[in-house]
Design an enzyme around this catalytic site. Structure first.
Site, short mmCIF file in Angstrom:
data_model
loop_
_atom_site.label_atom_id
_atom_site.label_comp_id
_atom_site.label_asym_id
_atom_site.label_seq_id
_atom_site.Cartn_x
_atom_site.Cartn_y
_atom_site.Cartn_z
N THR A 185 0.76 -1.16 -0.08
CA THR A 185 0.23 0.01 -0.17
C THR A 185 1.03 1.06 -0.18
OG1 THR A 185 -0.26 0.15 2.39
CG2 THR A 185 -1.70 -0.98 1.29
N GLU A 330 -5.76 -3.50 -0.21
CA GLU A 330 -6.13 -4.59 0.59
C GLU A 330 -7.25 -5.40 0.28
OE1 GLU A 330 -5.30 -1.54 1.40
OE2 GLU A 330 -4.24 -1.17 3.28
N LYS A 438 -13.79 15.64 13.99
CA LYS A 438 -14.74 15.28 15.35
C LYS A 438 -14.86 16.41 16.13
CE LYS A 438 -13.23 10.69 14.76
NZ LYS A 438 -12.35 9.71 15.07
N TRP A 443 -19.20 13.95 13.71
CA TRP A 443 -18.21 14.21 12.55
C TRP A 443 -18.69 14.93 11.51
CZ3 TRP A 443 -17.08 8.30 11.48
CH2 TRP A 443 -16.48 7.81 12.42
#
Ligand code: AMP
Length: 543
Positions: A185, A330, A438, A443
Site C-alpha cells: 500500500t 487490501e 470530530k 463528525w
C-alpha cells in the site's frame, strides 16, 4: 458430510490455460516500450509464460520466493505474472512512481530475489542497486538488440533469458491458498504495508470483477487496462480479461491522451478502466480535436472519486456508460461498483448523476458495514456516516511480516474510509477516517467542505483539517489557494458556504496559502497540513 464434487484448486494459471484453450487466437496487443505495436495471442502468452516459469525454476526460484516486477502494461509483463505464480513463486509489483527511498524499503522488506524491469526504469534501479542486496538478477523486459550496457547484477535481456529453455514444462500444483502476488500500500503515514494475495483470492476476485453488475466483460469485448499492473493488482484486469476471453490492448509506457486515444480508436476498444487524471487527458484531447469513440461502451473510473462533470461528459457527449468504482489494495482491490440496480435504472439527468457520484454497491464476495468509533453498526439511510468496514475472501486478514491484528471481532477490516450506505445498499465515501473532523462528538466531512469551497469562483484548491478546540475537541479550518491574481476576504468564502451546509459544519476560520502539499499519488497531504497548522489558534478558541 462433505460434498462429492471434484477437488479443483482455484489456481491463477488455470485462467491463462482456459484463455489459451477457449480463446487461443484472441489478440493481446501492446504498445511496446521500445516503440512499435506488438501483437500476440493468449495461446502464445501461455507458451511463453511456461518458458519463463521453467527458467525461474531452473535458476532456483522456489515456491514462496518473491520476484519483483517494475514494468508498464505489456504482454511481457503479463507473461511474467503468470510465469512467476505458476511455480508457486510470488509476483511483487513495485510502483516506480514511489519515492526511491520507499522503493528500496519495499524491495528489502519483500526480500525480492529477481527484479524484472522495463528499459524505462534502468537509471532508477542503477541508482538504487547498492541498496537492494537481496536482488540476485535483473531481467530487462526487452531483446538483445535493445539491451543497453548496464552495471546491474547479472542483467540479462528477457527474450534471451527465456530462449534458453525448451518449454517442456508443466505448471506446479499446490494448495489454492498459496500466495500468488504481492502489492504494497502506498501508505501516507508510516512504512508501506505488504498485501499478499493468494491464488484462491485472485481467482474468486476475478469472478466477482467480471459479473454483469461489476465490469461485465465478455469474450466479445476489447479491453484496454489503463490502470497499471503495478497499481492495486491491476483492478483484476490481468485475470478477469483472460478469464472471460476478451481481447486485451496494453498501453505500455504512454498514457497521454493522444496515445490512449490512438489505441482505443484503432483496436475498437469497448471497455477500459483507470484513474480520473488519465481520463482528464483523454477528454481534453478528444474535445480539442473533435474526436469520438463510437466503439467504447463502458469505462470504469476509480482510485479516487470520479468527478461529476467527467461522468456527465463521458455519458452525454460521448455515449459511454461510466461505472464509478471504489476499492483498495487490501481488497484485491474491488470493493464496490456503481452500476444501476432496477430501483435506480430509470433515472436520468441530474438524478442519475446523483447516484453515480456514489461509489456503488459491492458484488457477492464483499460484505460491508458502517460503524461508529465503538464498533456499533449505523443505519443505511444515505445520511449517517461511519467507519466503512469490509469482509470477504479477497480482503486482507494480515499484512506481510506483521503480526498486528487488523480485523474486528466479526472479522471485518477497517478500510480507513468514512462512508454512508443508502437503503438500496449503495455506499458513498465521505472522507478518510483520519481526516474527518470530530466536533463535539459529531463528525464533519472534510471532503464535503472542500468540494463546497472549490465551487467558489475565486478558489483554485481547498483543504480542510481539524484544529484543536478547547470546547468542541476539534473544529474545521479551511485552507485555501486562490486562483492566480485573485484576492478574497475570509468572510467572502465563508459567506458563500453559509446556508449550503449545516450551520455547525461551517469552518471556524480560513487560512490562505500559496500552495497545498500533495503525496506521490496526487492526494492532498493532510499530515503535512496538520503539522504546519498544529499550533494554529482558531478565533473561536481564543477565550
Ligand atoms: P489504494 O489502496 O492506493 O488503491 O487506495 C485506496 C483508497 O483510495 C481508498 O481507501 C479510498 O480512500 C480511495 N479511493 C479509491 N477509489 C475511490 C473512489 N472511487 N472514490 C473515493 N475514494 C476512492
Amino acid at each position: 458430510m462433505f460434498g462429492l464434487m471434484q477437488d479443483w484448486p482455484l489456481l491463477c494459471h488455470r485462467i491463462i490455460d482456459h484463455a489459451a484453450t477457449q480463446h487461443a487466437a484472441r489478440p493481446v496487443i501492446s504498445r511496446s516500450v521500445e516503440g512499435p505495436i506488438h501483437s500476440t495471442t493468449y495461446a502464445e502468452v501461455r507458451t511463453r509464460a511456461l518458458k519463463l516459469a521453467q527458467r525461474l525454476d531452473r535458476d532456483g526460484i522456489k515456491p514462496g520466493d518473491r520476484v519483483a516486477t517494475m514494468a508498464w502494461n505489456t504482454w511481457r509483463h503479463l507473461e511474467a505474472w503468470y510465469g512467476i505464480l505458476g511455480i508457486g513463486a510470488i509476483y511483487h509489483t513495485v510502483n516506480p512512481r514511489l519515492f526511491p527511498d520507499q522503493i528500496a524499503w519495499i524491495v528489502n522488506h519483500a526480500e525480492d530475489r529477481v527484479m524484472m524491469t522495463d528499459l524505462t526504469f534502468l537509471p532508477l534501479l542503477e541508482s538504487l542497486a547498492d541498496r537492494l542486496p537481496t536482488i540476485e538478477r535483473y531481467v530487462v523486459l526487452t531483446d538483445a538488440a535493445h539491451m543497453p550496457a548496464t552495471p546491474l547484477k547479472n542483467a540479462v535481456p528477457y527474450e534471451e533469458w527465456i530462449a534458453e529453455t525448451d518449454g517442456d514444462f508443466a505448471w506446479k500444483q499446490f494448495d489454492e491458498n498459496t500466495a500468488a502476488g504481492m502489492c504494497y500500500t502506498s501508505g501516507t503515514t508510516g512504512n508501506p504495508k505488504g498485501v499478499l494475495y493468494s491464488h484462491r483470492s485472485n481467482v474468486l476476485h476475478a469472478f466477482m470483477a467480471s459479473l454483469p453488475d461489476s465490469k461485465g466483460i465478455s469474450s466479445r469485448d476489447v479491453v484496454l487496462p489503463v490502470v497499471p499492473l503495478f497499481h492495486a493488482n491491476c483492478w483484476s484486469l490481468a485475470f478477469s480479461t483472460p478469464l472471460t476471453g476478451a481481447a486485451m490492448i496494453m498501453p505500455g509506457a504512454k498514457l497521454d491522451g493522444p496515445s490512449v486515444y490512438e489505441l482505443m480508436d484503432r483496436y475498437k476498444v469497448t471497455f477500459t478502466a483507470g484513474v480520473p487524471p488519465v481520463w482528464m487527458m483523454l477528454l481534453d484531447h478528444m474535445e480539442k480535436n473533435g474526436l469520438k469513440l463510437p466503439h467504447l461502451k463502458r469505462i470504469v473510473i476509480g482510485g479516487s472519486a470520479s468527478p461529476r462533470a467527467m461522468t456527465q461528459t463521458f455519458q452525454d457527449k460521448y455515449g459511454v456508460e461510466v461505472i464509478h468504482a471504489w476499492g483498495m489494495t487490501e481488497m484485491s482491490p474491488l470493493g464496490s461498483l456503481c452500476s444501476m440496480k432496477p430501483e435506480y435504472a430509470s433515472l436520468s439527468g441530474d438524478a442519475r448523476l446523483d447516484v453515480q457520484v456514489k461509489q456503488g454497491h459491492p458484488p457477492f464476495g464483499v460484505e460491508m458495514k458502517i460503524t461508529d468509533d465503538n464498533g456499533k453498526r449505523l443505519p443505511w439511510d444515505g445520511k449517517t456516516f461511519g467507519r466503512l468496514k469490509v469482509r470477504g475472501p479477497a480482503v486482507a486478514r494480515r499484512y506481510f511480516k506483521d503480526d498486528t491484528e487488523i480485523l474486528d471481532d466479526e472479522g471485518f477490516f477497517d478500510t480507513g474510509d468514512v462512508a454512508t450506505m443508502d437503503p438500496q445498499g449503495y455506499m458513498q465515501v465521505t472522507d478518510r477516517s483520519k481526516d474527518v473532523i470530530k466536533s463535539g462528538g459529531e463528525w464533519i466531512s472534510s471532503i464535503d467542505l472542500e468540494n463546497l469551497a472549490v465551487a467558489h469562483p475565486k478558489v483554485a484548491e481547498a483543504a480542510v483539517i481539524g484544529v484543536q478546540h478547547s470546547k468542541w475537541g476539534e473544529r474545521p479550518l479551511l485552507i485555501v489557494v486562490l486562483k492566480k491574481g485573485q484576492t478574497a476576504a475570509k468572510d467572502e468564502i465563508l459567506g458563500f458556504m453559509q446556508g449550503k451546509i449545516a450551520k455547525w459544519w461551517l469552518p471556524d476560520d480560513v487560512a490562505f496559502v500559496d500552495e497545498i502539499p500533495h503525496t506521490a499519488t496526487g492526494k492532498i497531504q493532510k499530515t503535512a497540513l496538520r503539522d504546519r497548522f498544529k499550533d494554529y489558534r482558531l478565533p473561536s478558541a481564543a477565550a
